[in-house]
Design a protein around this motif. Sequence first.
Motif, PDB file in Angstrom:
ATOM      1  N   ARG A  30       0.832  -1.197   0.000  1.00  0.00           N
ATOM      2  CA  ARG A  30       0.000   0.000   0.000  1.00  0.00           C
ATOM      3  C   ARG A  30       0.866   1.246   0.000  1.00  0.00           C
ATOM      4  NH1 ARG A  30      -5.687  -1.267  -0.127  1.00  0.00           N
ATOM      5  NH2 ARG A  30      -5.680  -3.505   0.163  1.00  0.00           N
ATOM      6  N   ARG A  31       0.403   2.241  -0.749  1.00  0.00           N
ATOM      7  CA  ARG A  31       1.088   3.528  -0.756  1.00  0.00           C
ATOM      8  C   ARG A  31       0.238   4.539  -0.015  1.00  0.00           C
ATOM      9  NH1 ARG A  31       1.399   2.302  -6.276  1.00  0.00           N
ATOM     10  NH2 ARG A  31      -0.102   3.939  -6.764  1.00  0.00           N
ATOM     11  N   ASN A  32       0.872   5.338   0.811  1.00  0.00           N
ATOM     12  CA  ASN A  32       0.143   6.386   1.507  1.00  0.00           C
ATOM     13  C   ASN A  32       0.009   7.585   0.578  1.00  0.00           C
ATOM     14  OD1 ASN A  32      -1.016   8.178   3.206  1.00  0.00           O
ATOM     15  ND2 ASN A  32       0.710   8.338   4.619  1.00  0.00           N
ATOM     16  N   ARG A  33      -1.178   7.742   0.032  1.00  0.00           N
ATOM     17  CA  ARG A  33      -1.393   8.795  -0.943  1.00  0.00           C
ATOM     18  C   ARG A  33      -2.247   9.920  -0.364  1.00  0.00           C
ATOM     19  NH1 ARG A  33      -2.684   5.745  -6.570  1.00  0.00           N
ATOM     20  NH2 ARG A  33      -2.729   7.903  -7.270  1.00  0.00           N
ATOM     21  N   ALA A  84      -8.576   2.420  -8.620  1.00  0.00           N
ATOM     22  CA  ALA A  84      -7.262   1.828  -8.919  1.00  0.00           C
ATOM     23  C   ALA A  84      -7.373   0.805 -10.042  1.00  0.00           C
ATOM     24  CB  ALA A  84      -6.679   1.194  -7.658  1.00  0.00           C
ATOM     25  N   GLY A 105      -3.920   2.560  -3.055  1.00  0.00           N
ATOM     26  CA  GLY A 105      -2.511   2.397  -3.397  1.00  0.00           C
ATOM     27  C   GLY A 105      -2.175   0.972  -3.752  1.00  0.00           C
ATOM     28  N   GLU A 157      -0.374  -1.841  -6.269  1.00  0.00           N
ATOM     29  CA  GLU A 157       0.619  -2.082  -7.314  1.00  0.00           C
ATOM     30  C   GLU A 157       0.051  -3.143  -8.263  1.00  0.00           C
ATOM     31  OE1 GLU A 157       3.222  -0.493  -7.898  1.00  0.00           O
ATOM     32  OE2 GLU A 157       3.597   0.637  -6.063  1.00  0.00           O
TER      33      GLU A 157
END
Length: 543
Positions: free
Chosen positions: A83-86, A145, A300, A302
């Motif tokens: 996970r990306r912290n967006r 996403a 987030g 990938e």
Amino acid sequence: MMRLLPPATSFILILLCSPAFAGITDMDTVTYRTTVPVADSLPEGIIMEPGEPYYEITDPVELIFESNIDSLLNLWYIKNAPRRNRGEPLEDSSGFVPPVFPDSVYIERLARLPSVIDLSFNSVVRNYINVYTVNRREQMQVMLALTEYYFPVFEEILDYYDLPLELRYLPVVESALNPRAVSRVGATGIWQFMFGTARMYNLTMNSLVDERRDPYAATHAAARYLSDLYRIFNDWTLALAAYNCGPGNVNRAIRRAGGSRDYWRIYYFLPRETRGYVPAFIAATYAMNYYEEHALVPAGLELPLFTDTVMVTRDIHLMQVSEVLGLPVNLLRDINPQYRRDVIPAGGQSMTLRLPAEQTTRFIDLADSIYAYRADHYLKRENLVVSPGRPGIAPDPPAGRTQVNYTVKSGDNLGFIAEWFNVRVSDLRHWNNIRGSLIRTGQRLAVFVPTDQTDYYNEVNNLSFAEKQARVGRSPAVNQPPVTVASDNTGEFIYYTVRRGDTLWGIARQFPGVSENDILQLNGLSNANRIFPGQQLRIKPAG
């Protein structure tokens, strides 16, 4: 302008030749929308009691999400991607309140969208916008996403058939962008094809392959189907409605509306489950274009955005590919969802295998090794010949447990059964491939119990409800009769008092012509499992 269209299927030809469709203009004649109609009230013919909220329109979207979103969130590349912290707002921890705008803002925004499909706005559409931007924000962020993966595929194919690119939003309504979605009536895949329609558009379906789940093959079929529907109605909103309920139902609605071909004038004459379909499409189109204004941020994830296809000409099992190339087999399953049993039954013909783009060269270099790797084990006869059935593989018995079977009785529900066998409801669902909580009288359920207590639990099947409740230290439910009260002098409605052990399905069966959906919509409920003893349900008997 040339338009790439397949030969019309037989049912299309019959409809086109009927008197009802005489004089239909050529498909290339498109009226572009310049203004957005708005109605502050519901579509003509829909009557609401003063002060009563309008629940019907949100129910189809709620049911779609309930049936599809759980398996969507369990896709391998969603569960395992870092996970990306967006910077997305955390509603549960920060008290964030999603923004809601006045109608004039929604009208202006919809009018700005370049679309040949009518994007009207009214209270029905507004409530669906709230479903996407307020009620189901987490799922919406996952779908945002997924658009990075699926929308390029949809757009390329829609452009090939010279169809409006706005149709890429249709699978958001149909399946929540879930290639494994299966509706309660059997519609399957990201475009939700019924078996017969899929056959008409040359999709392959057998025990090993179901191309309704293939985003590429299914999108080609959906584009051809939508093209044919537009040729019938020469109106995209009517074509969308027909995609959901069939051209026959739309044709009947037109006749009942006095020949009007305005979607909002035939709205009330469409099947109940179809009425919200076009409004939901308009709302999904809005939400996908203006998500930032509603503080929605794509999850987030990938995703394997760059994939490529290799053609295989021999039988091959996904485990062979997984073990030789070192790829997670669940990833291969998720980007090749059309192969129901992990087997690609090429047998001399060319069939597709989709891989992450960087792995295609490795596959070509190692192809002989992959085909040969444990072929006797993975391609043995029982893996290639299987009986058609529901997707998924029956689980192996848990260690130290033995299977017993329980036959569902009237008044049972999963909560009771789980308590009687001292297991979790989630286990019962997993063991029996149950998506929600709906079970039916006479249905056989597999339950895995401790091996040394098999005899004890085998007895449960022969006990009365009171005896089963006594085993777990609970009093049996009091068999109180249903309470019926006429709501007015006409006796149009009756009221049913929910008893312990009732299910909405069981209640609906007591009243001929009444369905679960009828009760849900009449009582403003969005979840069939959220009824409780003592609750009064309003029911309108048929006839």
